[in-house]
Write an enzyme that holds these catalytic residues in place. Structure first.
Site, mmCIF file in Angstrom:
data_model
loop_
_atom_site.group_PDB
_atom_site.id
_atom_site.type_symbol
_atom_site.label_atom_id
_atom_site.label_comp_id
_atom_site.label_asym_id
_atom_site.label_seq_id
_atom_site.Cartn_x
_atom_site.Cartn_y
_atom_site.Cartn_z
ATOM 1 N N HIS B 75 0.830 -1.209 0.000
ATOM 2 C CA HIS B 75 0.000 0.000 0.000
ATOM 3 C C HIS B 75 0.865 1.261 0.000
ATOM 4 C CE1 HIS B 75 -3.851 -2.115 1.641
ATOM 5 N NE2 HIS B 75 -3.934 -1.925 0.337
ATOM 6 N N HIS B 141 -4.910 -8.978 4.784
ATOM 7 C CA HIS B 141 -5.158 -7.541 4.733
ATOM 8 C C HIS B 141 -5.960 -7.312 3.451
ATOM 9 C CE1 HIS B 141 -4.585 -3.377 5.559
ATOM 10 N NE2 HIS B 141 -3.582 -3.147 4.728
ATOM 11 N N GLU B 195 -0.588 -2.961 14.675
ATOM 12 C CA GLU B 195 -1.298 -1.832 14.046
ATOM 13 C C GLU B 195 -2.636 -1.547 14.727
ATOM 14 O OE1 GLU B 195 -4.030 -1.408 11.561
ATOM 15 O OE2 GLU B 195 -4.244 -3.367 10.597
ATOM 16 N N ASN B 234 -6.523 -3.995 -4.277
ATOM 17 C CA ASN B 234 -7.340 -4.982 -3.566
ATOM 18 C C ASN B 234 -7.644 -6.148 -4.510
ATOM 19 O OD1 ASN B 234 -9.057 -6.405 -1.911
ATOM 20 N ND2 ASN B 234 -10.075 -4.573 -1.112
ATOM 21 N N VAL B 367 -15.573 -4.734 3.154
ATOM 22 C CA VAL B 367 -15.166 -5.004 4.529
ATOM 23 C C VAL B 367 -13.781 -4.402 4.712
ATOM 24 C CG1 VAL B 367 -16.518 -7.115 4.812
ATOM 25 C CG2 VAL B 367 -14.181 -7.246 3.919
ATOM 26 N N HIS B 370 -8.442 -3.961 8.029
ATOM 27 C CA HIS B 370 -7.774 -3.813 9.324
ATOM 28 C C HIS B 370 -8.591 -4.474 10.427
ATOM 29 C CE1 HIS B 370 -4.898 -0.858 7.738
ATOM 30 N NE2 HIS B 370 -5.913 -0.356 7.050
#
EC number: 3.1.-.-
Lengths: 555, 555
Positions: B75, B141, B195, B234, B367, B370
């Site tokens: 990312h 993720h 995180e 994604n 969704v 994280h």
């Protein structure tokens, strides 16, 4: 202009495809009536602009026919434009006692109170304007004394809901006048204008009572100061804070100008009851044990100059938020304010406070003042209108509201999704929308009021790209440089600038020399060519496109 | 610098008290290892700034000791700073196959790919750097091929989770390596960095599988084109769109540069399977019946130049969204982007499209990537760390993550809530935080990279208040005006300007004459005094405070 006698025209000058600056207009024969006159706050793209108000030009052109301004309630998006409007078209203002109190505050600030004619009404008033007989009904919202309006005309009846929700257990016990609504609806409604803010949310809006119960619990658990931030105009919410404070034997201090002003109006006019001796000054807080203190403050939207923001960064005289204090943000963030509110929450946590925030029902300290889908369906069902105009919302909200209307029986094709300025003309009980009148945004920038197109365009370019001023000492007659050009920058790259400046000077000299040789040395030609060549040079070197202002120095 | 041999130091150069520009550093003896190097996008207050990257100055000062950069996933907030970093400190980059693909795209754009040393790893790799033995574990993720990292040092073990959630039914069947995590945890962990993005949300994050099922239903019901906007990275989400399209016999067109690029990388490297003949070009869309078309496009965050925004306003070559098309925005808006996304939704409704949007579980088409509170508790329980540093989040998220840690047994006082630059030193298994190193934001503005304080200050003032240039023809020796001053404005009030200009000229003439009479005519004195007197005059008349630039015209 001349509108035919038996046509009713309805349109909006603000409030459609936007949240804010609500202003709706009903014309019948020689009479024009305005409903609400709000403002809107600028987003970040409107650099330096203070406020947005509707474009009044159509109303000013037809001011002879304007009979009055009726205000449904006292929120900024319904009254914020009033002083600007009255200065142009000074007509009587009809509103309830509390709403008038807020309008008066505004007019006093604008030094226009004496010039204004304010007429107090309540939900039982009847106002006759020309052939229109006007009735009212109480609705619930997040401010006291809200009205829906019923316009009875010889051609049929029109209802404007104002902002509303149905709350059977409102904190102030002022229940919605549902029997009246049922009666108006039962007589047959030609047209309904109903607000759409929460048309995307399923179910019913929860009652304000829920908030009261949760506030009580939080106050009972709190062992030190309790700080509550909410809209000053949400008097019911404030009353519930007062009640919770009373039950836990706390004093209350008010922080923030609008909190002091609006609570003042609310107490004076009987909308808020604070027991004697309960109100204290900010400077008295430190003399009391923390478990005896409640603070009511502005800034629930994260406004940087408001009390809550200043408290969260330790910049409020005499008042500090300390570890184990409880802070309640009893308001939902208006879209666009989320980041500012979050940053205040962060700062409050850093001070060690307990923070209760979030507009979800999970936090339990805020409910919306706008009806959800089932509230909207109930209003539509009560009113049974032939025609329907969803108002007060962005396009997607109007769209969903239309679907709700169709789901409870409004005929397909009988709902008008309009833009500001689009007119619905109703003649012989048939509604059509085929024309529109001028509308749009008017900006307030300091004392300046207008469209500001060039000003905003310039601000945008300079704010992103910076500015270069090229000073050109030149004999204008001969088009010849007298000495080296000078370059001044503002808001432009700061690294390697001397190198770049050298190149720009060179480029300027070459451009002027070339034009001189080609015998093209009018200042306009030079200016244009300079802007082009320097801009290109700068863009290649820096990827930026600053505003370039060549200045002739010819003495 | 010289750090003692048996101290482990851990700190962040980005990612604490913010979402974005993640960069974490572990120092042990003579070795420095960097974890991630992301960027952040500027908010509206950073006028004209393109990107924000971490301040690398500490790393540059200690570049001799830097052994490598390990990247947890691909990312932007974890890789966006990589090219800028490598140009300063060119060390080996360790990352998985897919992450490296995205980093390569970036380095190629920056023309720095050949100069870079990229080392492919997977979750079974072992990397030895100095005395540190480094292991990895797979996490879920919203992008493929994500890693958590385990640093085994003679002083103890440190785990960095990367971004993660626990998804037992991920779309790509790559389950989290929970057995490995349990094993590492069981051996005893000195420090966990985990995180915190969703530390405020209760429960578990829903599985990506839920989205797949809902997409299938939407595709089956759709009677015309289906347009899906999501993050290009994604890949699981994109695979599910491909699967739904395949089941309903639709072709797929990709719109938007990053969609084309990232899908290219994903297919090439085996992370995405699109059946032969299914991909079509944008210009082929109009040749197909609409019920055979799926469009996958960028712009789910409302970016004004991205495909979805252009489609929503009818500004995309060869492709139109028409009535009864279905548009799915399969991504949640990042805070700050809500308004832009809403405005696209409005435009799509105006085109007559069915729009499915909203990040709530109600819409079912997004969704989070994280972990929610229970995911975070599970990680903490698996790892059983002695010390804990919540990372990757705003202060309130770190705060809630600390409470979660304490709720599953991390000792009070053993959690460090740090700011970027705050160092935790661990010696003899005792952690302390007493010092910090330089950190902060570095801005990228075109090709310019730096702090930009003055540039931004100037841009801000001009953008809100406008600018006045006062040209003063003056004999510098004598301090006497040679002719009338000239005034040029940009971004300043546009009404009644001629009146105001007259006053400003008068003010300028008076100021200079007075100074001349007082024998105070150095240009610096005049400039200062002019700025003050004109500013005051302008503020009284307009309530604005423009930047004032006096220019001496002395030839």
């Amino acid at each position: 202009m001349g509108i035919k006698g038996n046509v009713i025209s309805v349109f909006s000058l603000g409030g459609l495809n936007e949240i804010g600056k609500n202003m709706y207009v009903i014309e019948y024969g020689n009479d024009i009536i305005i409903i609400d006159c709000g403002n809107k706050f600028p987003d970040e793209s409107l650099l330096g602009i203070d406020l947005i108000i509707p474009d009044f030009s159509y109303i000013i052109e037809n001011k002879d026919r304007v009979r009055g301004l009726i205000v449904t309630h006292g929120h900024e998006d319904h009254i914020g434009g009033v002083p600007f409007f009255l200065k142009e078209v000074n007509v009587p203002v009809y509103a309830t006692r509390f709403t008038l109190g807020l309008i008066e505050l505004k007019l006093r600030e604008h030094r226009f109170l004496r010039e204004s004619e304010l007429i107090e009404i309540n939900s039982d008033s009847v106002v006759q304007i020309g052939e229109m007989n006007i009735n009212f009904f109480k609705v619930n919202h997040s401010i006291p004394d809200c009205l829906g309006i019923v316009f009875n005309t010889p051609e049929g009846t029109i209802v404007h809901t104002g902002d509303f929700k149905f709350d059977w257990t409102p904190a102030n016990n002022e229940r919605p006048e549902i029997h009246k609504m049922a009666e108006f609806g039962n007589k047959g409604l030609l047209l309904l204008l109903s607000e759409s803010t929460n048309a995307e949310r399923t179910g019913y809006t929860p009652s304000e009572q829920m908030v009261g119960e949760n506030l009580d619990q939080i106050f009972i658990r709190a062992r030190r100061k309790v700080i509550v931030s909410t809209f000053a105009s949400n008097v019911s919410r404030i009353q519930q804070v007062v009640n919770a404070a009373e039950k836990t034997e706390r004093k209350i201090a008010l922080l923030g100008r609008s909190m002091v002003n609006v609570v003042g109006v609310a107490m004076e006019r009987g909308y808020l009851t604070i027991p004697n001796g309960m109100l204290i000054e900010a400077r008295e807080i430190n003399g009391l044990p923390p478990e005896m203190v409640t603070i009511l403050c502005t800034g629930s939207q994260g406004e940087s100059m408001a009390a809550l923001s200043r408290l969260s960064t330790g910049n409020f005289r005499d008042v500090e938020i300390l570890s184990e204090d409880t802070v309640i943000i009893a308001a939902g963030p208006i879209p666009g304010n989320e980041r500012n509110v979050s940053s205040i929450v962060d700062n409050l946590y850093k001070l060690g406070a307990h923070v209760i925030y979030g507009s979800g029902s999970s936090s339990g300290i805020h409910v919306s003042g706008h009806g959800y889908q089932e509230d909207l369906r109930l209003m539509l069902t009560l009113m049974k209108p032939k025609y329907f105009i969803p108002i007060h919302g962005e396009y997607r909200m109007l769209h969903h509201h239309r679907m709700l209307a169709e789901s409870v029986g409004v005929e397909k094709g009988h709902t008008f999704i309009l833009r500001n300025g689009d007119v619905v003309d109703i003649e012989n009980a048939i509604a059509r929308s085929t024309r529109n009148i001028p509308s749009g945004n008017t900006y307030v920038d300091g004392v300046d009021i207008g469209k500001m197109e060039f000003v905003l365009r310039d601000r945008k370019q300079i704010s992103e790209e910076g500015m270069l001023i090229i000073i050109i000492p030149m004999n204008k007659q001969e088009g010849k440089l007298l000495s080296e050009p000078e370059i001044i920058s503002r808001g432009f790259v700061d690294q390697n600038f001397s190198e770049l400046r050298k190149g720009m000077k060179q480029m300027t000299i070459e451009t002027i020399n070339e034009l001189h040789e080609a015998n093209r040395y009018s200042w306009n030609v030079i200016k244009k060519q300079l802007k082009r060549s320097v801009a290109q040079y700068v863009k290649e070197g820096t990827r930026k496109e600053p505003m370039i202002v060549p200045i002739l120095m010819d003495i």
